[in-house]
Design an enzyme around this catalytic site. Structure first.
Site, short mmCIF file in Angstrom:
data_model
loop_
_atom_site.label_atom_id
_atom_site.label_comp_id
_atom_site.label_asym_id
_atom_site.label_seq_id
_atom_site.Cartn_x
_atom_site.Cartn_y
_atom_site.Cartn_z
N HIS A 132 42.53 41.42 44.32
CA HIS A 132 42.15 40.51 45.40
C HIS A 132 42.52 39.07 45.06
CE1 HIS A 132 38.39 39.22 43.26
NE2 HIS A 132 38.36 40.48 42.86
N ASP A 134 40.77 36.26 46.16
CA ASP A 134 39.67 35.29 46.17
C ASP A 134 38.88 35.32 44.87
OD1 ASP A 134 38.73 37.87 46.92
OD2 ASP A 134 36.88 36.99 47.70
N GLU A 199 37.15 39.91 48.79
CA GLU A 199 36.43 40.94 48.05
C GLU A 199 35.06 40.45 47.59
OE1 GLU A 199 34.88 43.15 44.64
OE2 GLU A 199 35.56 41.06 44.65
N GLU A 200 34.99 39.20 47.19
CA GLU A 200 33.75 38.67 46.63
C GLU A 200 32.61 38.59 47.64
OE1 GLU A 200 33.41 38.54 43.64
OE2 GLU A 200 35.30 38.11 42.66
N GLU A 227 40.33 46.91 40.41
CA GLU A 227 39.61 46.28 39.31
C GLU A 227 38.38 47.10 38.95
OE1 GLU A 227 37.58 42.67 40.26
OE2 GLU A 227 37.22 43.28 42.32
N HIS A 472 32.10 35.83 36.29
CA HIS A 472 31.38 35.11 37.35
C HIS A 472 30.58 33.94 36.78
CE1 HIS A 472 31.31 38.21 40.90
NE2 HIS A 472 32.51 38.06 40.37
#
Length: 512
Positions: A132, A134, A199-200, A227, A472
């Site tokens: 992804h 983002d 995706e996030e 992932e 993250h």
């Protein structure tokens, strides 16, 4: 009767000793003869003619990719201008991919990218590599060792948001494809690259649209790789080698709003129970009564068995004899939050709201519970369990959001796709042990479930316990060596897929 008591006791003791001796013999035999699930494919070496080095040009492309601030904040709220610039950058950075007559590129959902690389053998089912564009927002920017969108190279590491989640796989797979096509090689099996842009925040406008497009085309995919879990260094007790964790399933989730409405009033004249008190008791019951320990019913048990032969002796005995020691291992798993998440459906209180004034009894109390559902459980089972534990009709349970656990993809020696993936991993990490597991988080694969029954989630880079907070979090980074491995992993995967899915390997003696 009393005269026979010594004889009875003797028989009982003898029976116990005999049973113990038999159990001990079985445990020893199983420990010694337990099979290995590992393979030894040809190693990818830096001296190989098809090795992809992390040279200055490739590192420049990757560090530039990190500089695009493609942040997703919440569903439908992101950074469209940065996404558009990143999409243009990708097109410019890989000229061979984007000029090849074998490659079809579609921009879907405004910013997501879908590539189709046409294979020479139309009879072979295509496969898909996903990632992804983002990233998550920045936290504690002042504590970063390098600016979070700088892509700065420092002490052998590339710093920046997206380095491990997940621009490494996006750029690494494109580098592998660019390298492959520049060698004038057409894959035999058609390949898709799918890069969602949100995706996030759930992938509702990116991966979901990609999934819809492929469904409308009538595509059925041989396998999908997205992932997922990493190559762990020191993440598992009893294992000194690297541990490559291939997630073959994902937990589901259930978010519940618990609400109590009672009579309020002035604090000087309280009733015997309040909305806050009633809800607090319900929450306390949920925390004091966790969902059943389900260790051994899903891939989490296989995770131990697949590395049993490489464990130190005490752990090897346990892993080789889960038929006997599973309850003990289940108890050990339940002691720590990191392992408890693999053993059961988890319960997390994430919100509790009540009260409007210090001297007013609140007529309403609201809490939010976040459950992550074990792959062998269901949304319905979790709801029923909660109702029985709370056992109070005054507490209303309303579903905010839910998703059932994903199906478990095939794995092991009877699965050609899993074994092909395992051997590719061990080409890049020859000393690593490969084992199935499941994700406690979710990925874009939720939108691809109807496309394939073989969906795997894996990140081809090494992560240590000290690296986990970077995910993250602050100081996200990837080493240059790891990024080099990422590129070569995807390259070998694409080349291996030229062979029939019959556990055959890519050897460097086979020139492209």
């Amino acid at each position: 009767m009393w005269a026979n008591l010594p004889r009875i006791l003797t028989l009982v003791v003898r029976g116990f000793v005999l049973t113990l001796a038999v159990l001990t013999a079985v445990v020893v035999i199983r420990t010694v003869t337990f099979p290995s699930y590992q393979t030894s494919p040809p190693e990818c070496k830096t001296t190989d003619p098809d090795f992809i080095p992390a040279d200055e040009e490739r590192l420049a492309r990757f560090t530039s990719a990190i500089q695009f601030q493609t942040v997703s904040y919440e569903r439908g709220v992101g950074t469209p201008q940065e996404l558009a610039k990143f999409v243009r950058f990708i097109q410019k950075s890989f000229p061979t991919v984007h000029s090849s007559p074998m490659v079809r590129r579609d921009v879907v959902g405004n910013y997501s990218l879908l590539y189709r690389v046409e294979g020479s053998d139309a009879s072979l089912q295509p496969y898909m590599l996903a990632s992804h564009l983002d990233v998550v927002p920045i936290t504690e920017e002042a504590n970063w060792e390098a600016p979070p969108f700088s892509g700065q190279l420092k002490d052998g590491y590339i710093y920046g948001r997206g380095t491990i989640d997940a621009k490494h796989s996006l750029m690494g797979s494109l580098e592998a494809l660019e390298f492959l096509l520049s060698r004038r090689h057409q894959p035999k099996r058609t390949l898709y690259l799918a890069f969602g842009h949100d995706e996030e925040t759930g992938g509702h406008f990116g991966a979901k649209v990609i999934g819809d497009v492929l469904t409308q085309r009538g595509e059925k995919i041989a396998f999908i790789l997205d992932e997922g879990s990493p190559v762990g260094d020191g993440l598992a007790p009893g294992v000194s080698k690297l541990l490559a964790l291939v997630s073959v399933a994902e937990k589901g989730f259930l978010q519940l709003r618990l609400e109590v409405n009672e009579e309020g009033g002035h604090a000087s004249m309280p009733r015997s129970e309040s909305a806050i008190g009633i809800l607090s008791k319900a929450i306390s019951k949920l925390e004091d009564n966790p969902h059943p320990n389900m260790f051994g019913t899903g891939p989490e048990a296989r995770m131990m068995e697949y590395v049993a032969t490489e464990m130190t002796l005490p752990y090897r005995i346990l892993a080789s004899n889960l038929w006997l020691f599973s309850p003990l291992v289940a108890w050990v798993y339940s002691r720590k939050p990191q392992t408890n998440a693999f053993a059961r459906t988890t319960t997390a209180l994430t919100r509790f709201n009540a009260g409007v004034k210090d001297n007013v009894i609140s007529p309403e109390a609201v809490a939010v519970i976040d459950h992550r559902i074990h792959p062998m459980s269901s949304v319905e089972e979790v709801m029923e369990f909660d109702r029985k534990v709370i056992n109070d009709p005054r507490v209303k349970l309303n579903v905010i959001n839910n998703r059932p656990p994903s199906p478990t993809s095939p794995y092991g020696k009877d699965s050609p796709t899993y074994m092909m993936l395992q051997e590719t991993i061990q080409q890049i990490y020859p000393d690593a042990l490969v084992t199935p597991t499941f994700m406690v988080a979710n990925t874009d694969t939720r939108h691809y479930l109807n496309l394939s029954s073989a969906i795997y989630r894996f990140n081809p880079y090494v992560m240590t316990p000290s690296d986990l907070p970077r995910f993250h979090g602050v100081n996200e980074r990837i080493s240059v060596q790891n990024y080099e491995r990422v590129m070569n992993f995807y390259y070998h995967l694409i080349v291996n897929m030229d062979k029939p899915l019959e556990l055959k390997r890519h050897g460097h003696e086979d020139e492209l």
